[in-house]
Design a protein around this motif. Structure first.
Motif, PDB file in Angstrom:
ATOM      1  N   ILE A  59      53.241  64.262  26.971  1.00  0.00           N
ATOM      2  CA  ILE A  59      51.784  64.354  26.817  1.00  0.00           C
ATOM      3  C   ILE A  59      51.401  64.847  25.420  1.00  0.00           C
ATOM      4  CG2 ILE A  59      49.821  65.822  27.556  1.00  0.00           C
ATOM      5  CD1 ILE A  59      50.812  65.245  30.453  1.00  0.00           C
ATOM      6  N   PHE A 116      46.231  62.362  31.903  1.00  0.00           N
ATOM      7  CA  PHE A 116      47.170  61.258  32.139  1.00  0.00           C
ATOM      8  C   PHE A 116      47.508  60.591  30.819  1.00  0.00           C
ATOM      9  CE2 PHE A 116      49.320  58.284  34.771  1.00  0.00           C
ATOM     10  CZ  PHE A 116      49.200  57.039  34.165  1.00  0.00           C
ATOM     11  N   ALA A 125      55.255  57.563  31.665  1.00  0.00           N
ATOM     12  CA  ALA A 125      53.931  58.198  31.844  1.00  0.00           C
ATOM     13  C   ALA A 125      54.119  59.620  32.346  1.00  0.00           C
ATOM     14  CB  ALA A 125      53.085  57.414  32.837  1.00  0.00           C
ATOM     15  N   SER A 126      53.100  60.443  32.105  1.00  0.00           N
ATOM     16  CA  SER A 126      53.075  61.811  32.644  1.00  0.00           C
ATOM     17  C   SER A 126      51.649  62.115  33.087  1.00  0.00           C
ATOM     18  CB  SER A 126      53.447  62.829  31.562  1.00  0.00           C
ATOM     19  OG  SER A 126      54.811  62.734  31.240  1.00  0.00           O
ATOM     20  N   ALA A 127      51.540  63.055  34.016  1.00  0.00           N
ATOM     21  CA  ALA A 127      50.202  63.483  34.460  1.00  0.00           C
ATOM     22  C   ALA A 127      50.257  64.956  34.812  1.00  0.00           C
ATOM     23  CB  ALA A 127      49.756  62.668  35.680  1.00  0.00           C
ATOM     24  N   GLN A 145      45.651  61.117  42.288  1.00  0.00           N
ATOM     25  CA  GLN A 145      44.247  61.549  42.431  1.00  0.00           C
ATOM     26  C   GLN A 145      43.958  61.935  43.888  1.00  0.00           C
ATOM     27  OE1 GLN A 145      42.237  58.040  40.921  1.00  0.00           O
ATOM     28  NE2 GLN A 145      41.680  59.082  39.020  1.00  0.00           N
ATOM     29  N   SER A 163      50.342  57.555  29.035  1.00  0.00           N
ATOM     30  CA  SER A 163      51.388  56.559  29.311  1.00  0.00           C
ATOM     31  C   SER A 163      51.774  55.855  28.006  1.00  0.00           C
ATOM     32  CB  SER A 163      50.882  55.523  30.322  1.00  0.00           C
ATOM     33  OG  SER A 163      50.098  54.545  29.659  1.00  0.00           O
ATOM     34  N   TYR A 211      41.481  62.348  30.051  1.00  0.00           N
ATOM     35  CA  TYR A 211      41.196  63.477  30.935  1.00  0.00           C
ATOM     36  C   TYR A 211      40.064  63.101  31.878  1.00  0.00           C
ATOM     37  CZ  TYR A 211      39.737  67.996  32.720  1.00  0.00           C
ATOM     38  OH  TYR A 211      39.389  69.031  33.558  1.00  0.00           O
ATOM     39  N   PHE A 241      48.945  56.575  39.818  1.00  0.00           N
ATOM     40  CA  PHE A 241      47.868  57.477  39.384  1.00  0.00           C
ATOM     41  C   PHE A 241      46.814  57.650  40.478  1.00  0.00           C
ATOM     42  CE2 PHE A 241      45.596  60.090  36.721  1.00  0.00           C
ATOM     43  CZ  PHE A 241      44.348  59.599  36.376  1.00  0.00           C
ATOM     44  N   ILE A 271      42.342  65.951  35.810  1.00  0.00           N
ATOM     45  CA  ILE A 271      43.651  65.299  35.681  1.00  0.00           C
ATOM     46  C   ILE A 271      43.819  64.746  34.270  1.00  0.00           C
ATOM     47  CG2 ILE A 271      45.191  63.494  36.520  1.00  0.00           C
ATOM     48  CD1 ILE A 271      43.916  63.576  39.201  1.00  0.00           C
TER      49      ILE A 271
END
Ligand code: P6P
Length: 298
Positions: free
Chosen positions: A248, A142, A128-130, A22, A144, A152, A18, A140
């Motif tokens: 998500i 995110f 996880a997803s982002a 970023q 998990s 957010y 993560f 962003i």
């Protein structure tokens, strides 16, 4: 369900991934601020003409993930095949480095999307997803397996701050309608019209990331990119776009399905149970609050 390594291992690994996303997002944003959406002469594996920004964003993310030992392989929408990084790594990352880049010429928001798989690129392996939305600010989302909801974060010029935990209401008000309307099937047309007649507001920019983020921030609604006569398998890519956002939306308390309409029946399949045959496979996809997904699934 993946056999999770200890939560402590997963938390440490996701933190490094993560943080890397970023840092890379800020480098990509810098490129976007200097780019007018110029095209290259090349096309990607799906046949989309690549913008210079697509290629640059992909290279930034490849470099970023190369520095993370726990990442075994990556697969980009801009690359034909997956790329092996660290043989001993645990995770596979599928990403769309710059989704909706064709909107840059109109100065509309675009995004990056990431699916983090423990093991192969299968939806049941998602841990996880982002997504990154490049708008007024870099934001962003995110999610998990380690916690409910979608966190957010927004960049204030110095660092990313947690803004809110996004959760979907049982029923929303927004209707994001993908695909060319004249190519929708009758049942889909009727469902979409019924939602508008019930007062839903059309919110569709043509960018998957801002359009889905909008629904998450406003607490609910429906995003649909159905099977159409010109795209019977849908347009959006399973590994890089659909599975990450399905993960998500589920973590936000909503649902995500594929719908195939035949003469005889309507086949509704939860997106995270699909099995891609190829890295760049697409699927019709519907993301939303529970009420809306149940409505279109009837
Ligand atoms: P249409 C952008 O090209 C994209 O891949 C997604 O970001 C977006 O949701 C979709 O295509 C828009 O497609 O056919 O509605 O313009």
């Amino acid at each position: 369900m993946v056999e999770l390594h200890t939560n402590a291992t997963l938390e440490k690994d996701l933190d490094s991934i993560f943080t890397s996303i970023q840092e890379a997002s800020l480098k990509i944003y810098t490129i976007l601020q200097k780019s007018l959406g110029e095209y290259t002469q090349n096309t990607n594996a799906t046949g989309d003409t690549q913008l210079q920004a697509d290629v640059q964003a992909d290279l930034i993310l490849q470099e970023a993930f190369k520095n993370i030992p726990c990442v075994q392989q990556i697969c980009s929408e801009e690359q034909e095949k997956s790329i092996l990084l660290h043989k001993e790594g645990l995770y596979s990352i599928a990403y769309d480095p710059l989704d909706g880049s064709s909107l840059m010429g109109a100065n509309l928001s675009v995004g990056s999307i990431f699916g983090i798989y423990q093991g192969d690129f299968l939806p049941q392996n998602l841990v996880a997803s982002a997504y990154v939305v490049y708008g007024m600010v870099v934001g962003i989302g995110f999610a998990s397996l380690l916690k409910e909801g979608v966190e957010y974060f927004a960049y204030d010029g110095k660092e990313f701050h947690l803004q809110k935990c996004l959760r979907l209401l049982e029923k929303g008000k927004l209707n994001a309608t993908g695909g060319t309307q004249k190519n929708w099937d009758k049942a889909h047309k009727e469902n979409i019209e019924s939602l508008f007649n019930a007062g839903y507001r059309l919110r569709y920019s043509g960018g998957m990331v801002p359009d889905l983020h909008h629904i998450l921030v406003k607490g609910g609604g429906l995003f649909s990119y159905p099977a159409t006569s010109d795209a019977p398998k849908g347009k959006l890519r399973m590994l890089f776009e659909v599975f990450p956002f399905a993960f998500i939306f589920k973590r936000a308390g909503g649902k995500a399905v594929s719908i195939q309409q035949t003469q005889e029946e309507k086949i509704v399949t939860p997106l995270l149970t699909l099995t891609p045959k190829h890295l760049h496979d697409t699927t019709p996809c519907f993301f939303g609050s529970n009420w809306e997904i149940d409505f279109v699934s009837k």
